[in-house]
Design a protein around this motif. Structure first.
Motif, short mmCIF file in Angstrom:
data_model
loop_
_atom_site.label_atom_id
_atom_site.label_comp_id
_atom_site.label_asym_id
_atom_site.label_seq_id
_atom_site.Cartn_x
_atom_site.Cartn_y
_atom_site.Cartn_z
N UNK A 24 82.84 142.80 222.01
CA UNK A 24 82.36 142.10 223.21
C UNK A 24 81.83 143.11 224.25
N UNK A 25 82.58 144.17 224.46
CA UNK A 25 82.16 145.19 225.43
C UNK A 25 80.91 145.92 224.97
N UNK A 26 80.84 146.23 223.69
CA UNK A 26 79.66 146.91 223.16
C UNK A 26 78.41 146.05 223.37
N UNK A 27 78.56 144.73 223.20
CA UNK A 27 77.41 143.83 223.34
C UNK A 27 77.02 143.60 224.79
N UNK A 28 77.99 143.63 225.68
CA UNK A 28 77.68 143.36 227.10
C UNK A 28 77.36 144.63 227.89
N UNK A 29 78.08 145.72 227.61
CA UNK A 29 77.90 146.95 228.38
C UNK A 29 77.14 148.02 227.62
#
Length: 216
Positions: A24-29
């Motif tokens: 999730x973090x890789x995709x958003x940030x």
């Protein structure tokens, strides 16, 4: 349920939670902008706990890819000895794709997010190829065992090289749905069967002519 069983289930839940948080973090940030501290914080665990499961940020990003490589090797080792090496490799791949197709909604979503992250991050694409090459050596060793050959011989290396080429053509960035992957694999295997001579992956008989040596 035993205490060991409960501990293993808890460990698996924590591992899955870390993978989900990381994706999730890789995709958003973005992969580069995400830190291990941020991943751990999303799961409400310490960075120290993170390192109990993963050695690095790349390790968690490629964890599903590494799992797939281990599963492929395990499926190959379980194939009947009566199967030719290339057939055994293909059947192992079919079994792996069937496992992906039977994944529940949560697992399927995790797989698709992982593919999206990997294919949008050059460093992770390079890491994926490194994992493939590492597993390729293990596949060569198993194929050599089936042939009664040495892993350094050209035949087991060639058989695995053909298989890996088919597999890489199957798994591309435009083809991520397991059902589509399965159809694409069957088409590629049919093409390989039409292109290769019958018995090409059978053990070389004693006394058979050796390939001509390359000019010095």
């Amino acid at each position: 349920m035993t205490a060991v069983g409960l501990r293993e289930r808890k460990k698996q839940r924590t591992r899955d939670a870390l993978i989900d948080a990381a994706l999730d973090l890789f995709l958003t940030r973005g992969y580069e902008a995400t830190t291990i501290d941020q991943i751990a914080a999303e799961v409400e665990v310490s960075p120290r706990t993170f390192f109990r499961y993963f050695a690095s940020k790349e390790d968690v990003a490629l964890s599903l890819t590494a799992d797939e490589q281990r599963m492929l090797l395990a499926e190959l080792a379980s194939r009947p000895e009566s199967e030719s090496p290339f057939t055994a490799l293909c059947q192992a791949m079919r079994s792996l794709l069937q496992i992906l197709r039977e994944a529940d909604e949560t697992e399927a979503g995790r797989y698709l997010r992982c593919q999206k992250v990997v294919h949008s991050t050059p460093a992770l694409l390079a890491g994926t190829m490194r994992l493939v090459k590492e597993n390729e050596r293990k596949l060569v060793a198993e194929v050599a065992r089936r042939l009664g050959a040495d892993p350094c011989d050209l035949q087991p290396q060639f058989i695995v090289a053909v298989f890996v080429s088919v597999a890489l053509a199957c798994f591309d960035e435009r083809t991520q749905d397991p059902a589509v992957l399965a159809r694409r694999l069957e088409d590629l295997l049919a093409l390989a069967e039409r292109s290769l001579c019958p018995g090409w992956d059978q053990p070389v008989r004693s006394g058979a002519a050796e390939p001509a040596s390359a000019p010095r």
